[in-house]
Design a protein around this motif. Structure first.
Motif, PDB file in Angstrom:
ATOM      1  N   SER A   2      51.619-126.572 108.363  1.00  0.00           N
ATOM      2  CA  SER A   2      50.983-125.487 108.448  1.00  0.00           C
ATOM      3  C   SER A   2      49.426-125.574 108.347  1.00  0.00           C
ATOM      4  N   ARG A   3      48.969-124.824 109.020  1.00  0.00           N
ATOM      5  CA  ARG A   3      47.397-124.901 109.290  1.00  0.00           C
ATOM      6  C   ARG A   3      46.666-124.375 108.053  1.00  0.00           C
ATOM      7  N   ARG A   4      45.813-125.277 107.756  1.00  0.00           N
ATOM      8  CA  ARG A   4      45.149-125.103 106.291  1.00  0.00           C
ATOM      9  C   ARG A   4      43.846-124.104 106.848  1.00  0.00           C
ATOM     10  N   LEU A   5      43.607-123.057 105.799  1.00  0.00           N
ATOM     11  CA  LEU A   5      42.560-122.029 106.146  1.00  0.00           C
ATOM     12  C   LEU A   5      41.292-122.509 105.441  1.00  0.00           C
ATOM     13  N   SER A   6      40.285-122.138 106.196  1.00  0.00           N
ATOM     14  CA  SER A   6      39.028-122.505 105.745  1.00  0.00           C
ATOM     15  C   SER A   6      38.601-121.772 104.567  1.00  0.00           C
ATOM     16  N   ASN A   7      37.547-122.264 103.918  1.00  0.00           N
ATOM     17  CA  ASN A   7      36.984-121.841 102.638  1.00  0.00           C
ATOM     18  C   ASN A   7      36.487-120.281 102.869  1.00  0.00           C
ATOM     19  N   ALA A   8      35.877-120.258 104.125  1.00  0.00           N
ATOM     20  CA  ALA A   8      35.172-118.893 104.231  1.00  0.00           C
ATOM     21  C   ALA A   8      36.297-117.865 104.515  1.00  0.00           C
TER      22      ALA A   8
END
Length: 169
Positions: A2-8
């Motif tokens: 799975s793709r990791r989401l950015s902090n923003a």
């Protein structure tokens, strides 16, 4: 994988979650306020109808009187359900029964609480119950029907008024 989401994006997701929670809370409060407004409008309508009915009764009895000129007064909440005059009648009967030695304000209050139950759950309500006794006593004293005898000292150390009936029957 799975793709990791950015902090923003995670920060925006958290903010959206809090904002949605705030929105739900405000919607719930708004629904409560709307119910309160509907109830207030219903009460207002009933109060206006009552005033109109009383105005009509006044005009039927006194056509020359202007009901609108009668000043409005704020109602003081009653602390008891006793009929008008029943408190004073009970006080007079207790004072007459006590004889010349009199009776304390606390004993009168306790007697009234037995006859006419009043809410005593807060300090303010207990104070109102005592005022329900002391105010008519002061009026009766001013009219010369009762006399205040020397105070007694209660077990707590405070002074307690003692009253006796002195009017001729």
């Amino acid at each position: 994988m799975s793709r990791r989401l950015s902090n923003a994006v995670l920060r925006l997701i958290a903010e959206r979650s809090y904002a949605a929670g705030d929105l739900a809370k405000v919607e719930q409060e708004a629904a409560l306020r709307e119910a309160e407004v509907r109830a207030a409008r219903k009460t207002l309508k009933a109060a206006r109808a009552k005033v109109a009915k009383i105005d009509a009764e006044i005009l039927a009895l006194e056509p020359g009187l202007t009901p609108e000129a009668i000043a409005a007064r704020r109602r003081t909440l009653r602390t008891h359900d006793a009929p008008h005059g029943a408190i004073v009648a009970a006080l007079v009967a207790a004072l007459k029964d006590a004889g010349p030695e009199g009776i304390t304000t606390d004993a009168l209050r306790d007697m009234l609480l037995d006859k006419f139950p009043m809410d005593q759950s807060t300090w303010k309500l207990r104070r109102q119950a005592l005022t329900t006794v002391s105010q008519p006593l002061r009026v009766l004293a001013a009219k010369g029907a009762v006399a205040r005898l020397p105070d007694e000292v209660a077990k707590s150390g405070r002074k307690v008024g003692r009253w006796a009936w002195i009017a001729d029957d």
